[in-house]
Motif scaffolding. Structure first.
Motif, PDB file in Angstrom:
ATOM      1  N   ASP A   1      -7.286   0.463   5.092  1.00  0.00           N
ATOM      2  CA  ASP A   1      -8.037   1.719   5.119  1.00  0.00           C
ATOM      3  C   ASP A   1      -7.569   2.579   3.942  1.00  0.00           C
ATOM      4  O   ASP A   1      -6.402   3.000   3.903  1.00  0.00           O
ATOM      5  CB  ASP A   1      -7.781   2.438   6.443  1.00  0.00           C
ATOM      6  N   PRO A   2      -8.452   2.843   2.965  1.00  0.00           N
ATOM      7  CA  PRO A   2      -8.039   3.652   1.802  1.00  0.00           C
ATOM      8  C   PRO A   2      -7.481   5.015   2.190  1.00  0.00           C
ATOM      9  O   PRO A   2      -6.521   5.490   1.580  1.00  0.00           O
ATOM     10  CB  PRO A   2      -9.339   3.792   0.998  1.00  0.00           C
ATOM     11  N   GLY A   3      -8.097   5.603   3.221  1.00  0.00           N
ATOM     12  CA  GLY A   3      -7.604   6.909   3.657  1.00  0.00           C
ATOM     13  C   GLY A   3      -6.174   6.833   4.163  1.00  0.00           C
ATOM     14  O   GLY A   3      -5.359   7.727   3.903  1.00  0.00           O
ATOM     15  N   MET A   4      -5.861   5.747   4.854  1.00  0.00           N
ATOM     16  CA  MET A   4      -4.505   5.586   5.379  1.00  0.00           C
ATOM     17  C   MET A   4      -3.506   5.318   4.258  1.00  0.00           C
ATOM     18  O   MET A   4      -2.348   5.769   4.318  1.00  0.00           O
ATOM     19  CB  MET A   4      -4.496   4.445   6.397  1.00  0.00           C
ATOM     20  N   ILE A   5      -3.958   4.611   3.223  1.00  0.00           N
ATOM     21  CA  ILE A   5      -3.066   4.357   2.080  1.00  0.00           C
ATOM     22  C   ILE A   5      -2.724   5.672   1.385  1.00  0.00           C
ATOM     23  O   ILE A   5      -1.570   5.903   0.989  1.00  0.00           O
ATOM     24  CB  ILE A   5      -3.730   3.365   1.105  1.00  0.00           C
ATOM     25  N   VAL A   6      -3.722   6.522   1.211  1.00  0.00           N
ATOM     26  CA  VAL A   6      -3.467   7.843   0.609  1.00  0.00           C
ATOM     27  C   VAL A   6      -2.534   8.653   1.486  1.00  0.00           C
ATOM     28  O   VAL A   6      -1.597   9.315   1.009  1.00  0.00           O
ATOM     29  CB  VAL A   6      -4.803   8.589   0.389  1.00  0.00           C
TER      30      VAL A   6
ATOM     31  N   TYR B   1       0.039  -2.187   8.930  1.00  0.00           N
ATOM     32  CA  TYR B   1      -0.672  -3.283   8.261  1.00  0.00           C
ATOM     33  C   TYR B   1      -1.121  -2.882   6.849  1.00  0.00           C
ATOM     34  O   TYR B   1      -0.778  -3.559   5.862  1.00  0.00           O
ATOM     35  CB  TYR B   1      -1.868  -3.705   9.118  1.00  0.00           C
ATOM     36  N   PRO B   2      -1.900  -1.806   6.669  1.00  0.00           N
ATOM     37  CA  PRO B   2      -2.323  -1.440   5.312  1.00  0.00           C
ATOM     38  C   PRO B   2      -1.166  -1.081   4.389  1.00  0.00           C
ATOM     39  O   PRO B   2      -1.241  -1.309   3.171  1.00  0.00           O
ATOM     40  CB  PRO B   2      -3.257  -0.244   5.532  1.00  0.00           C
ATOM     41  N   ILE B   3      -0.095  -0.547   4.947  1.00  0.00           N
ATOM     42  CA  ILE B   3       1.075  -0.235   4.114  1.00  0.00           C
ATOM     43  C   ILE B   3       1.653  -1.514   3.515  1.00  0.00           C
ATOM     44  O   ILE B   3       1.939  -1.590   2.305  1.00  0.00           O
ATOM     45  CB  ILE B   3       2.139   0.519   4.939  1.00  0.00           C
ATOM     46  N   VAL B   4       1.820  -2.516   4.367  1.00  0.00           N
ATOM     47  CA  VAL B   4       2.402  -3.780   3.905  1.00  0.00           C
ATOM     48  C   VAL B   4       1.491  -4.456   2.884  1.00  0.00           C
ATOM     49  O   VAL B   4       1.962  -5.031   1.887  1.00  0.00           O
ATOM     50  CB  VAL B   4       2.674  -4.705   5.111  1.00  0.00           C
ATOM     51  N   VAL B   5       0.179  -4.411   3.101  1.00  0.00           N
ATOM     52  CA  VAL B   5      -0.751  -5.004   2.141  1.00  0.00           C
ATOM     53  C   VAL B   5      -0.632  -4.308   0.783  1.00  0.00           C
ATOM     54  O   VAL B   5      -0.590  -4.953  -0.271  1.00  0.00           O
ATOM     55  CB  VAL B   5      -2.199  -4.919   2.674  1.00  0.00           C
ATOM     56  N   ALA B   6      -0.571  -2.979   0.797  1.00  0.00           N
ATOM     57  CA  ALA B   6      -0.441  -2.232  -0.457  1.00  0.00           C
ATOM     58  C   ALA B   6       0.870  -2.574  -1.169  1.00  0.00           C
ATOM     59  O   ALA B   6       0.893  -2.770  -2.398  1.00  0.00           O
ATOM     60  CB  ALA B   6      -0.513  -0.733  -0.170  1.00  0.00           C
ATOM     61  N   VAL B   7       1.953  -2.676  -0.401  1.00  0.00           N
ATOM     62  CA  VAL B   7       3.245  -3.039  -0.996  1.00  0.00           C
ATOM     63  C   VAL B   7       3.178  -4.434  -1.608  1.00  0.00           C
ATOM     64  O   VAL B   7       3.695  -4.674  -2.710  1.00  0.00           O
ATOM     65  CB  VAL B   7       4.362  -2.957   0.066  1.00  0.00           C
TER      66      VAL B   7
END
Length: 755
Positions: free
Chosen positions: A288-293, A360-366
């Motif tokens: 989720d882009p919003g969650m990444i921000v 989940y999205p944090i780990v993907v971004a990392v």
């Protein structure tokens, strides 16, 4: 108009996006895993400008199948013998990295105030480096042959295995929400029990099954059978409380020891690629882009923790294993990313509903950030090691050098250590198999027999069957290694050794007695003394039984033959050198392969004629011809073109042998001109030596090495010669042969046609 199922339309969207992204990332020379993640992001509901997947539940099921295939393929690439080959350096480094990175991940998560399960899963996600990404980076940078790259790949093998264990432990803790030591130890023991049981039973049964069915195995049937075995183990693992991916890995590792392993891997790869792509796309769909921000700060902190942590702890682990500082830093800097196992552990947390949505999205971004930085970190290793080396205190330098040199000294294992390790291995393995047999019998066999046979007969029949089934294993526990070299040497070496040796025998007899007493006591209501007496009598019968001895030896021999069959086949086909080749090095001897060139003078001659032993000191131990192998060939054995010969000799002898082989295979400078084939004709006149002779009597082929291709007679057209037809005056003979032979033939006739 027919209605298209949602699953099909969703799958079409996923594969189209994945296909486009793989082409793009292939063009950009980036890992395809990241392309799949980006494709998932484009196909997710979070992306408003592109079509979105409608039924994420079905896609998640396909993604779960993808994880199964990924772990199954990992198991096919894994061999239990690889752990022994990676060496102590890789084991120390991998264990240090994983332990420290888990603690670091938990500390980072706790610093952000996340719940305990999020911290634990975060530690597991950042503990494993990406095998796929590192392999690709080494290939792109031409580093696969470097010494540090070999150590890194060994560490990655162990990390993959430990990741499976970690997944099982995380699943257990997630289900019980218990972090106590007793619960953890129980999970580890349960894991080890089923791991050993499945592996032993699988290696004993499955290779033999595939060998018997080999004539029936086409590519199609082999694929279906192997996938059937995979999913059967997935179901068994799930029923016994483990993750389905763990079962897939176990079956893959069992099939990896079979002769069909390469064929299975080749057949499964396309299926794995398809479902693996769906899994990685589903990973991107959860971003989720919003969650990444919103979680930009944790993403940057965790990225920094992965890069710094892997670099520092990777370097520390390799240093602890006794490697030089430069190699340690090169290894540590190469491991600074997370990849596929981070996604698998993250999806495990989501499926168990124990992790928060943001993880989940944090780990993907990392993972995306660290993957892009991987090549730069590998390049940074050498200048960083030079900087550290130049600023390190001299005293530390001396200590590191002394530690690295000390780690390479050879410590010969004592006889006691070898014996104890062997006895523990035998007792544990056979005890696990016996426990499994007893448990299955009490659950299935005993109720069935008690219902079918009234009174005591049902229990008595069950006791006889159970004890007969476990008796080969109990005999092995009691007798195995009692006449080994280690045992007899220690017995004769000192009287003080005899009491401990007798104690090892007594302890193993008590273990076997415990099994028999448990079976008898569980089926009959008898006094302890009577149970013990019956058990003692049965154990004596087991020890003196020759038939049971043969059966026990046969079971063990079959297991080890199945375990070694793939290596034995590779040695037979010349794909791998035999084990004794390594022992020759200590005597300055080498086992080397040579292929007999088709043009070599040696081809077509016997070993007795060539006399390799007397000329060069080279001894031929095997000849490999296609799929056949001739060991210790005699002097009358003839060499043929493209034969592969395995020879034993010293370096100097092999150098002289290689030089003469090259000369034997070299072409003469004028061989091309001499070998030119031409077509000529000559006429039979009154003075021709061939007049009145038949083709056979003329001996043109034997004497002149020429071939008569046709004869013209009068007005007749050119026709093939009859072997019994006699040459007549004015016959025109057409011949083919090498230049010199044809002219010699033509000149020998009385009259020659002008060219």
């Amino acid at each position: 108009m027919s209605h298209l199922a949602t699953l099909i339309s969703d799958l079409a969207l996923i594969l189209v996006c994945a296909g486009l992204m793989t082409l793009l990332f292939k063009k950009l020379k980036q890992p395809l895993v990241l392309g799949y993640v980006v494709a998932g992001f484009l196909a997710s509901p979070h992306m408003q400008y592109t079509p979105s997947v409608m039924d994420t539940a079905n896609i998640q099921t396909w993604a779960d199948i993808g994880v199964i295939f990924l772990l199954f393929s990992l198991g096919l690439d894994f061999s239990i013998k690889k752990i022994a080959k990676v060496g102590g350096a890789a084991i120390i480094a991998a264990c240090t990295i994983i332990f420290c990175m888990i603690l670091l991940g938990m500390a980072v998560g706790s610093g952000f105030g996340w719940k305990r399960m999020d911290c634990l899963f975060l530690g597991g996600m950042i503990a494993m480096s990406s095998t796929t990404i590192i392999y690709k980076a080494f290939d792109d940078m031409g580093l696969r042959k470097k010494q540090f790259a070999g150590l890194v790949l060994s560490v990655l093998i162990l990390e993959d295995i430990l990741a499976i264990v970690l997944m099982v432990m995380l699943s257990t803790m997630a289900a019980s929400h218990n972090f106590e030591g007793a619960e953890m130890m129980e999970s580890i023991l349960k894991l080890m029990f089923f791991l050993v049981l499945w592996f032993v039973v699988g290696i004993y049964l499955i290779p033999g099954l595939l060998k018997r069915c080999r004539k029936l195995m086409s590519d199609e049937t082999l694929l279906i059978v192997s996938l059937g075995l995979c999913f059967a183990m997935v179901v068994i693992a799930s029923q016994t409380g483990f993750s389905p991916a763990f079962g897939a890995f176990i079956m893959g590792s069992i099939l990896a020891e079979t002769a069909e392993a390469e064929a299975i891997e080749r057949l499964v790869n396309p299926v794995k690629d398809l479902f693996g792509a769906v899994f990685f796309v589903s990973v991107g769909m959860m971003v989720d882009p919003g969650m990444i921000v919103q979680y930009a700060v944790p993403i940057l902190v965790i990225t920094l923790a992965v890069i710094v942590g892997q670099a520092v702890f990777g370097t520390l682990g390799v240093l602890l294993s006794g490697q030089p500082l430069k190699m340690a830093m090169q290894c540590g800097f190469s491991l600074t990313q997370i990849g596929e196992f981070a996604f698998i552990i993250a999806s495990l947390g989501v499926s168990l509903k124990v992790t928060s949505d943001f993880l989940y999205p944090i780990v993907v971004a990392v993972s995306v950030i660290t993957t892009f930085l991987t090549p730069y970190m590998i390049r940074l290793a050498e200048p960083a090691s030079n900087f550290v080396d130049s600023h390190l205190p001299k005293r530390w330098h001396m200590w590191l050098d002394r530690y690295a040199n000390g780690s390479h000294t050879v410590n010969h294992e004592s006889l006691w250590k070898k014996l104890i390790i062997a006895l523990v291995r035998i007792t544990v393995v056979y005890s696990i198999v016996s426990v499994a047999v007893v448990a299955i019998a009490f659950r299935l066999l005993v109720p069935l027999l008690r219902e079918a046979l009234p009174g005591i007969w049902g229990s008595l029949t069950a006791a006889v069957i159970i004890i007969l089934c476990i008796s080969p294993f109990l005999r092995a526990i009691m007798i195995k290694k009692n006449h080994s070299v280690e045992f007899t040497t220690l017995w004769k070496e000192s009287r003080s050794n005899r009491a401990p040796l007798v104690a090892t025998v007594v302890l193993r007899i008590l273990v076997a007695a415990g099994f028999v007493m448990f079976v008898i006591g569980g089926l009959f209501k008898l006094s302890i003394g009577l149970v013990f007496g019956v058990a003692a009598l049965l154990l004596v019968l087991m020890i003196i039984s020759r038939q049971l001895k043969k059966q026990s030896i046969l079971i063990e021999r079959t297991f080890f033959q199945n375990l070694r069959y793939r290596d034995m086949r590779a040695e037979y086909m010349g794909e791998k050198k035999p084990e004794y080749a390594g022992r020759l090095l200590s005597r300055d001897l080498h086992l080397t392969d040579y292929v007999i060139p088709a043009e070599a003078d040696w081809a077509g001659r016997t070993l007795g004629e060539l006399k390799f032993g007397s000329k060069y000191g080279v001894h031929v131990v095997s000849i490999l011809r296609g799929r056949r192998r001739f060991n210790i060939p005699g002097a009358d054995v003839r060499l043929f073109p493209q034969d592969k010969i395995q020879v034993i000799a010293t370096d100097e002898e092999l150098a002289a042998f290689s030089k003469d082989m090259e000369q034997a295979a070299a072409l003469d400078t004028d061989v091309v001109e001499k070998s030119e084939m031409i077509l000529r004709q000559f006429k039979i006149d009154d003075d021709s030596p061939f007049l009145g002779l038949t083709l056979r009597e003329a001996g043109i082929r034997e004497q002149y090495h020429c071939l008569i291709v046709g004869v013209e007679r009068g007005d007749e057209t050119l026709h093939a010669p009859d072997p019994h037809e006699r040459f007549m005056v004015d016959d025109v003979v057409w011949v083919v042969g090498e230049n010199n032979d044809v002219y010699r033939l033509v000149n020998s006739s009385a009259e020659t046609e002008d060219d």
